[in-house]
Design an enzyme around this catalytic site. Structure first.
Site, PDB file in Angstrom:
ATOM      1  N   GLU A   1       1.095  11.027   3.950  1.00 56.69           N
ATOM      2  CA  GLU A   1       0.176  10.275   3.080  1.00 56.69           C
ATOM      3  C   GLU A   1      -1.051   9.747   3.809  1.00 56.69           C
ATOM      4  OE1 GLU A   1       3.000   9.211   4.282  1.00 56.69           O
ATOM      5  OE2 GLU A   1       3.090   7.046   4.531  1.00 56.69           O
TER       6      GLU A   1
ATOM      7  N   LYS B   1      -7.166   0.798  -8.214  1.00 52.83           N
ATOM      8  CA  LYS B   1      -8.606   0.524  -8.258  1.00 52.83           C
ATOM      9  C   LYS B   1      -9.464   1.790  -8.259  1.00 52.83           C
ATOM     10  CE  LYS B   1     -11.649  -2.957  -7.905  1.00 52.83           C
ATOM     11  NZ  LYS B   1     -11.507  -4.268  -8.565  1.00 52.83           N
TER      12      LYS B   1
ATOM     13  N   GLY C   1       9.776   2.856   5.795  1.00 50.32           N
ATOM     14  CA  GLY C   1      10.392   1.532   5.674  1.00 50.32           C
ATOM     15  C   GLY C   1      10.465   0.860   7.021  1.00 50.32           C
TER      16      GLY C   1
ATOM     17  N   CYS D   1       9.498   9.778   6.565  1.00 51.58           N
ATOM     18  CA  CYS D   1       9.742   8.849   7.667  1.00 51.58           C
ATOM     19  C   CYS D   1      11.108   8.179   7.535  1.00 51.58           C
ATOM     20  CB  CYS D   1       8.608   7.830   7.743  1.00 51.58           C
ATOM     21  SG  CYS D   1       8.691   6.866   9.263  1.00 51.58           S
ATOM     22  N   TYR D   2      11.133   6.900   7.266  1.00 47.87           N
ATOM     23  CA  TYR D   2      12.411   6.216   7.052  1.00 47.87           C
ATOM     24  C   TYR D   2      13.222   6.936   5.973  1.00 47.87           C
ATOM     25  CZ  TYR D   2      15.688   2.416   6.078  1.00 47.87           C
ATOM     26  OH  TYR D   2      16.810   1.660   5.902  1.00 47.87           O
TER      27      TYR D   2
ATOM     28  N   HIS E   1       4.150  11.082   8.521  1.00 47.94           N
ATOM     29  CA  HIS E   1       3.550  10.464   7.330  1.00 47.94           C
ATOM     30  C   HIS E   1       2.498  11.391   6.713  1.00 47.94           C
ATOM     31  CE1 HIS E   1       5.258   6.409   7.517  1.00 47.94           C
ATOM     32  NE2 HIS E   1       5.312   6.621   8.819  1.00 47.94           N
TER      33      HIS E   1
ATOM     34  N   ASP F   1     -13.344  -4.409 -13.163  1.00 41.86           N
ATOM     35  CA  ASP F   1     -12.108  -4.332 -13.950  1.00 41.86           C
ATOM     36  C   ASP F   1     -12.332  -4.705 -15.416  1.00 41.86           C
ATOM     37  OD1 ASP F   1     -11.113  -3.742 -11.492  1.00 41.86           O
ATOM     38  OD2 ASP F   1     -10.117  -5.665 -11.186  1.00 41.86           O
TER      39      ASP F   1
END
Ligand code: XMP
Length: 519
Positions: free
Chosen positions: A179, A375, A63, A90-91, A177, A235
């Site tokens: 991710e 996506k 954040g 993190c945050y 992080h 899509d």
């Protein structure tokens, strides 16, 4: 109206709490890569709302820079008491420390970028991970004391408490992080949290996503007729293929060929859907009508408007013959849902500057089979459903098509010239194996001429601008550093093979200040 069952009713769900710094989407995608369904929720979510959704785990995302900033977002403290496994990132880790009675020191030097981490307790979150590893840090404040009942499990030079946990309370947290790709053991850490610590089985797979959607579509649509506007893009193609798998001949697709697509794309849509997928397809060859409407028009916004409105009119004409159609397929993706702030809310027609945007007064119920997907998941579903690579991996393409890549008036001759040059750009890129390295690569035909010499003849002809960019999301972009020899072969082939072109330029503008398209 029947509401289709949501994936969260069928799959154990990990909620990703968004603290507003754009980390949430990436975390949600990584959770799904670990085959666990995830949904993003705002940090204002209450414990009662969480309880009602019965998530299998919660991840608190990164954040703002500091928990000490005025108005810094907090989590409803009762959420920590629900017994649902929580991972703070993190945050999120600082919040866990601060809200549960530990201490977060203000300021200091912080840590940014690659940082060496030492695991001091490998019994929990860091199980089976190396003691010394590189992680990606981005923090200013640091946790200095863990809350009661917690223990520190890792340190770095700048962070005495780089990770903390309380298995009894089912809360784990890391300052780094996991991710991002710069944290090599990050995905392993997420998997360990989800599968082992939270005990969630890895059931979010392509096969089960398709099964769930097929069931949901059938439940929503019953035996009614469904229509879908195909644009040629990924899509609408994947949405149509999914609906077709679910309700077969109840689906009719309408493909309005504007004549403004890239070379070969119109034929490919027809070939793929009619021949291979055996979907009933109304193919409207409307190029003449578009050229007529665009004659003499040079203003970019005006061109967009003309193409958009005519598209809708032609779609309505075609759909008018299907009086019994009750449902309309839309290729809305999860990021659109998050951006419009509507988790479970009523479906809204995607209207943002897309030719596929249909008028709101059409009295259809929407079928949105991609509403829960990112996506990359849509692409994998497309592959699984047997759609060709050219469609599944198609680059983003503006709704008004080549009309916004021809500066000035759009004529059939100019479209033919641009299609030819554009095909060469794509072929050379593919030959160099760089197609998936760029976000978009295309040719632009500006409304100017310059002097050249070919053989003994003086020429006075148009240039082609080659544009190739790298990007994550089209909001910002950088010009692609294509190898000189690739640019050289694009240039010489375009000049030799495309009549009326005597010069090729490469656009080296990033976005901002430029845009990706030229109009
Ligand atoms: P710009 O040119 O604004 O483009 O940097 C950002 C992304 O959006 C696409 N784009 C459009 N897509 N209708 C669309 O559906 C449009 O009018 C349009 N204009 C730009 C562009 O290709 C890029 O991916």
């Amino acid at each position: 109206m029947s509401t289709p069952p949501a994936p969260s009713e069928r799959f154990p769900t990990c909620l990703v709490v968004d603290f507003g710094a754009q980390y949430a989407q990436l975390i949600a995608r990584r959770v799904r890569e670990a085959h666990v369904y995830s949904e993003i929720v705002p940090h204002s979510i209450t414990a009662a709302e969480v309880r009602e959704r019965r998530p299998a785990a919660i991840v608190l995302s990164g954040g703002p820079r500091s928990v000490h900033v005025e108005g810094a977002p907090r989590l409803d403290p009762e959420i920590y008491e629900l017994g649902i496994p929580i991972l703070g990132i993190c945050y999120g880790a600082q919040l866990v420390a601060q809200q549960l009675g530990g201490e977060v020191a203000r300021g200091g030097t912080g840590e940014y970028g690659r940082t060496e981490l030492t695991v001091t307790d490998g019994s929990g979150l860091f199980a089976d991970q190396p003691v010394h590893q590189t992680v990606w840090m981005s923090h200013f404040d640091g946790i200095t004391r863990v809350p009661e009942g917690f223990r520190a499990t890792a340190t770095t030079d700048g962070a005495p408490v780089a990770a903390l946990e309380s298995p009894e309370r089912r809360i784990w947290a890391v300052q780094h992080h996991p991710e991002v790709s710069h944290t090599p053991f990050g995905q392993q850490l997420l998997r360990h949290f989800l599968h082992h610590l939270a005990g969630i089985p890895p059931t979010w797979t392509m096969t089960s996503i398709i099964e769930q959607q097929v069931e949901a579509i059938r439940a929503q649509v019953g035996d009614a007729r469904v229509i879908c506007a195909l644009s040629g893009g990924v899509d609408s193609a994947v949405a149509a293929a999914l609906v077709h798998k679910a309700v077969g001949p109840q689906l009719t697709c309408v493909f309005v060929d504007t004549g403004l697509l890239r070379r070969g794309e119109g034929e490919q849509v027809v070939e793929t859907f009619r021949r291979h997928q055996r979907i009933e397809l109304i193919h409207v060859r409307a190029a003449d009508r578009f050229f007529e409407a665009l004659a003499g028009v040079t203003d970019p916004e005006h061109k967009r408007k003309i193409v958009g409105e005519l598209f809708i009119r032609i779609f309505e004409e075609a759909a008018g013959g299907l009086e019994d159609a009750r449902f309309l397929v839309q290729g809305t993706l999860y990021p659109d849902v998050i951006e419009s702030g509507g988790g479970d809310g009523a479906a809204t027609i995607k209207s943002h500057h897309n030719v596929g945007g249909l008028p709101e007064d059409m009295s259809f119920e929407l079928v949105e089979p991609l509403r829960a997907l990112f996506k990359d998941e849509v692409r994998r579903v497309g592959e699984e459903l047997g759609l060709p690579e050219e469609i599944v991996w198609r680059q983003p393409f503006p709704g008004p098509g080549l009309a916004v890549r021809i500066i000035g008036e759009v004529t059939p001759e100019k479209v033919a010239t641009l299609q030819h040059a554009d095909a060469i750009v794509r072929e050379e890129l593919a030959r160099a194996g760089l197609e998936r390295e760029v976000w978009q690569a295309f040719a632009v035909l500006p409304d100017i001429r310059s002097v050249g010499v070919m053989g003994d003849e003086r020429t006075y002809a148009h240039p082609i601008i080659v544009r190739a960019v790298t990007s994550e999301d089209a909001m910002t972009a950088d010009w692609a550093r294509l190898p000189y020899d690739v640019l050289a072969s694009m240039s010489s082939r375009i000049i030799n093979e495309v009549p009326g072109i005597n010069r090729v330029a490469y656009d080296i503008t990033s976005k901002p200040p430029g845009t990706i398209e030229w109009e």
